[in-house]
Enzyme design. Sequence first.
Site, PDB file in Angstrom:
ATOM      1  N   HIS A  28      42.940   2.394  42.849  1.00  0.00           N
ATOM      2  CA  HIS A  28      41.990   1.837  41.882  1.00  0.00           C
ATOM      3  C   HIS A  28      41.332   2.964  41.095  1.00  0.00           C
ATOM      4  O   HIS A  28      40.620   3.798  41.662  1.00  0.00           O
ATOM      5  CB  HIS A  28      40.929   1.009  42.613  1.00  0.00           C
ATOM      6  N   CYS A  40      38.926   2.782  39.102  1.00  0.00           N
ATOM      7  CA  CYS A  40      37.465   2.676  39.085  1.00  0.00           C
ATOM      8  C   CYS A  40      36.848   3.437  40.264  1.00  0.00           C
ATOM      9  O   CYS A  40      35.655   3.749  40.260  1.00  0.00           O
ATOM     10  CB  CYS A  40      37.015   1.214  39.100  1.00  0.00           C
ATOM     11  N   CYS A  52      41.023  -4.191  37.012  1.00  0.00           N
ATOM     12  CA  CYS A  52      39.851  -4.553  37.806  1.00  0.00           C
ATOM     13  C   CYS A  52      38.829  -5.314  36.966  1.00  0.00           C
ATOM     14  O   CYS A  52      38.499  -4.903  35.852  1.00  0.00           O
ATOM     15  CB  CYS A  52      39.240  -3.270  38.369  1.00  0.00           C
ATOM     16  N   GLU A  53      38.325  -6.415  37.494  1.00  0.00           N
ATOM     17  CA  GLU A  53      37.359  -7.214  36.747  1.00  0.00           C
ATOM     18  C   GLU A  53      35.953  -6.607  36.751  1.00  0.00           C
ATOM     19  O   GLU A  53      35.097  -7.033  35.979  1.00  0.00           O
ATOM     20  CB  GLU A  53      37.297  -8.636  37.302  1.00  0.00           C
ATOM     21  N   HIS A  54      35.701  -5.625  37.599  1.00  0.00           N
ATOM     22  CA  HIS A  54      34.364  -5.042  37.683  1.00  0.00           C
ATOM     23  C   HIS A  54      34.126  -3.956  36.633  1.00  0.00           C
ATOM     24  O   HIS A  54      33.021  -3.842  36.100  1.00  0.00           O
ATOM     25  CB  HIS A  54      34.131  -4.458  39.089  1.00  0.00           C
ATOM     26  N   HIS A  55      35.181  -3.151  36.360  1.00  0.00           N
ATOM     27  CA  HIS A  55      35.022  -2.073  35.382  1.00  0.00           C
ATOM     28  C   HIS A  55      36.115  -2.078  34.321  1.00  0.00           C
ATOM     29  O   HIS A  55      36.155  -1.196  33.480  1.00  0.00           O
ATOM     30  CB  HIS A  55      35.017  -0.705  36.097  1.00  0.00           C
ATOM     31  N   GLN A 106      41.823  -7.199  43.939  1.00  0.00           N
ATOM     32  CA  GLN A 106      43.076  -7.159  44.689  1.00  0.00           C
ATOM     33  C   GLN A 106      43.154  -8.264  45.736  1.00  0.00           C
ATOM     34  O   GLN A 106      44.225  -8.830  45.980  1.00  0.00           O
ATOM     35  CB  GLN A 106      43.246  -5.782  45.336  1.00  0.00           C
TER      36      GLN A 106
END
Length: 205
Positions: free
Chosen positions: A162, A164, A87-90, A130
């Site tokens: 996910h 995260c 995941c690019e956010h976390h 995703q």
Amino acid sequence: MNNELIQNGISRKEVEDSIKTIFKYIGEDPDRLGLQGTPDRIVRMFDEIFRGYKEDEKPKITVFQNGDDGLVYDGMIVDSGSFYSCCEHHMMPFFGTYWFAYLPNPKGKILGISKVGRVIDYCAAKLQVQERLTRDVVQMLTEALGDEHPPLGMALVMKGTHLCKTMRGARKEGMMTSSYLTGRFKSSAALRSEFLKMVDNKVRM
């Protein structure tokens, strides 16, 4: 391991030193015995799981002329398997199962079906969301089949867990579903329903 190896203008030693700084930030001692080799292992892991940024790692997608073997096929072809991404956010993993289908153009090309999984692995091997991953895979496979006689339709459904969401924040279990449809899979409710019914039946098995 050569700590002075340069990649994208950054030396391996710089990356390892940054990892040690993170260890200090969370309260760890980067010099304790159990962590002494960890920065090197993390950098080598990065090289492996983020290979999707490397053009030379891009898979060669084998295609065949429809009808060359005496059979012209325009029915649905379905493939399924697993995927793993980050995941690019976390920067935490997400992973799950995919279902891919396409309708070959009678005048066009047919995919080597083993290449679908390779394309998914390549597109997933970078920081992703995703929804974008689903789109990237379909676009890459569509391009491989060419513009002259493009496929009559493509569909990809991905269901992912996910970390995260399950390990932090909401801390709830559950799968995210994303889909990307083109051509007849988008325009024909009957065809779309047939494919999604296959997906639903496989989920329940």
